[in-house]
Design an enzyme around this catalytic site. Sequence first.
Site, PDB file in Angstrom:
ATOM      1  CG  HIS A 132       0.121  -3.090   8.071  1.00 24.06           C
ATOM      2  ND1 HIS A 132      -0.705  -3.538   7.015  1.00 24.06           N
ATOM      3  CD2 HIS A 132       0.022  -1.579   7.862  1.00 24.06           C
ATOM      4  CE1 HIS A 132      -0.966  -2.745   6.234  1.00 24.06           C
ATOM      5  NE2 HIS A 132      -0.632  -1.395   6.695  1.00 24.06           N
ATOM      6  CG  ASP A 209       5.843  -6.112   7.046  1.00 31.61           C
ATOM      7  OD1 ASP A 209       6.353  -5.289   6.463  1.00 31.61           O
ATOM      8  OD2 ASP A 209       4.511  -5.877   7.509  1.00 31.61           O
ATOM      9  CD  GLN A 212       6.470   1.696   8.136  1.00 31.95           C
ATOM     10  OE1 GLN A 212       7.190   2.910   8.396  1.00 31.95           O
ATOM     11  NE2 GLN A 212       5.207   2.088   7.539  1.00 31.95           N
ATOM     12  CE  LYS A 235       4.235   1.404   3.737  1.00 31.91           C
ATOM     13  NZ  LYS A 235       3.597   2.200   4.305  1.00 31.91           N
ATOM     14  CB  CYS A 373      -3.350  -0.870   8.139  1.00 33.90           C
ATOM     15  SG  CYS A 373      -4.179  -0.014   6.939  1.00 33.90           S
TER      16      CYS A 373
HETATM   17  N1  PMP Z   1       3.248  -3.572   6.372  1.00 34.98           N
HETATM   18  C1  PMP Z   1       3.932  -2.467   7.194  1.00 34.98           C
HETATM   19  C2  PMP Z   1       4.363  -2.495   8.566  1.00 34.98           C
HETATM   20  C3  PMP Z   1       3.220  -1.162   6.830  1.00 34.98           C
HETATM   21  O1  PMP Z   1       3.567   0.020   7.394  1.00 34.98           O
HETATM   22  C4  PMP Z   1       2.673  -1.339   5.650  1.00 34.98           C
HETATM   23  C5  PMP Z   1       2.226   0.067   4.861  1.00 34.98           C
HETATM   24  N2  PMP Z   1       1.587   0.759   5.703  1.00 34.98           N
HETATM   25  C6  PMP Z   1       2.306  -2.451   5.054  1.00 34.98           C
HETATM   26  C7  PMP Z   1       2.579  -3.697   5.515  1.00 34.98           C
HETATM   27  C8  PMP Z   1       1.683  -2.582   3.602  1.00 34.98           C
HETATM   28  O2  PMP Z   1       2.514  -2.015   2.570  1.00 34.98           O
HETATM   29  P1  PMP Z   1       1.625  -1.755   1.139  1.00 34.98           P
HETATM   30  O3  PMP Z   1       0.556  -1.176   1.181  1.00 34.98           O
HETATM   31  O4  PMP Z   1       2.768  -0.973   0.388  1.00 34.98           O
HETATM   32  O5  PMP Z   1       1.469  -3.265   0.513  1.00 34.98           O
END
Ligand code: PMP
Length: 415
Positions: A132, A209, A212, A235, A373
């Site tokens: 991401h 990270d 997910q 999440k 993203c």
């Molecule tokens: N890393 C991953 C793998 C994600 O899926 C996401 C959210 N789509 C993020 C980071 C960012 O999370 P947040 O927008 O809650 O900071």
Amino acid sequence: MNDLSMSGVATFDAERVRQDFPILNQEVNGNPLVYLDNAATTQKPDAVIQAIVDYYRTDNSNVHRGAHTLADRATEKFEAARLKVASYVNAGEARQIIWTRGTSEGINLVASSWGRTHLKQGDRVLVSAMEHHSNIVPWQMVALEVGATVEAIPVDETGTLDLDALASMLDERVKMVACGHVSNALGTINPVEQIIGMAHASGALCLIDGAQAISHFDVDVQALDCDFYVFSAHKLFGPTGLGVLYGKLDLLHAMPPYQGGGEMIETVSFAGTTYNQLPYKFEAGTPHIAGVIGFGAAIDYLQQLDRRGAQAHEQALLAYAEKRAQETPGVQLIGTSASKTSVLSFLLEGTHPQDVGMLLDQQGVAVRTGNHCAQPIMDQFGIPGTIRASFAFYNTLSDVDRLFEALAKARQFLV
Ligand code: PMP
């Protein structure tokens, strides 16, 4: 309905569990809502919504500063939530749980505080090619400042990380391996235990990270032996605007504060300021108190759930969705790794993902379209984006059927 409804799913009553999530019980564009955008954010059970309402109705006060009863109550609930999260991920101590605004801020905190202190000219940071943007850009920002590089660990055509390539990339200049536990764009579960072991053997640290992963399976940060683990409350059935950074104690102790302000200090004078102890050193300003308390309720909710059953149910949803996808003309799955969570990323031949997303929405089916993203991995596949259906334990096999019925109609309209 089908074979899958008889295996794994039978032990988990998703129809009952979904009653805990009031938002799911509504019509959207004249159809019962089918919410399949759980990788973007999960819905909140009544228990979480109620905990937030109760906090504002009865306990609202600032934390840690109060000389009165409301402040004591708020502080008690706030710190109780930290303990719950620590126990949920099996952190050794509650002070290893730092509240952030989300996964993005957690990574920015580490990249900024640890990165600016430890990364030097010529150092290397490795991230996976399926990351991401949140786990790429903060590293690029600090790398640019200090003269380090950020390099991608290759991913094959199924969306599986190439561990041989990682092994050949690791050398003494690699100081950090930052890797997603699960890809939000493809659903791939990365073998993080192995990745962490490889990073450590080569003298690098490892940040995972977990944005997910955390909602799909149990995470034990001590068993993983990761140096940092980050995730977002929203999440994991909790409120938006809140996240968690777990770090190893010695690393957190040695890191300078990320932001300055109230709460993160011990003493302030114009001659010099000393910083507070962990975790407060990293929590400048009034925190998201209602969010933290709501998140505590989310953890309580999850603890009373049959989580093994929920996992089996999600895997059954994915298997069924993949089977339906294979039977549907024109559907091409993107991300077919052997190890996946319940994310179905795909293209529909002859259509643009955005058009399909719009037509699904008109039929009450909420999915995400675009690059999620994760532009680099989309570029590698030579596509601008995908249609992504992502499941949570409150989804049902009939939600999957509704998705494919709606897709068939979209295809009729578009192709
Ligand atoms: N890393 C991953 C793998 C994600 O899926 C996401 C959210 N789509 C993020 C980071 C960012 O999370 P947040 O927008 O809650 O900071």
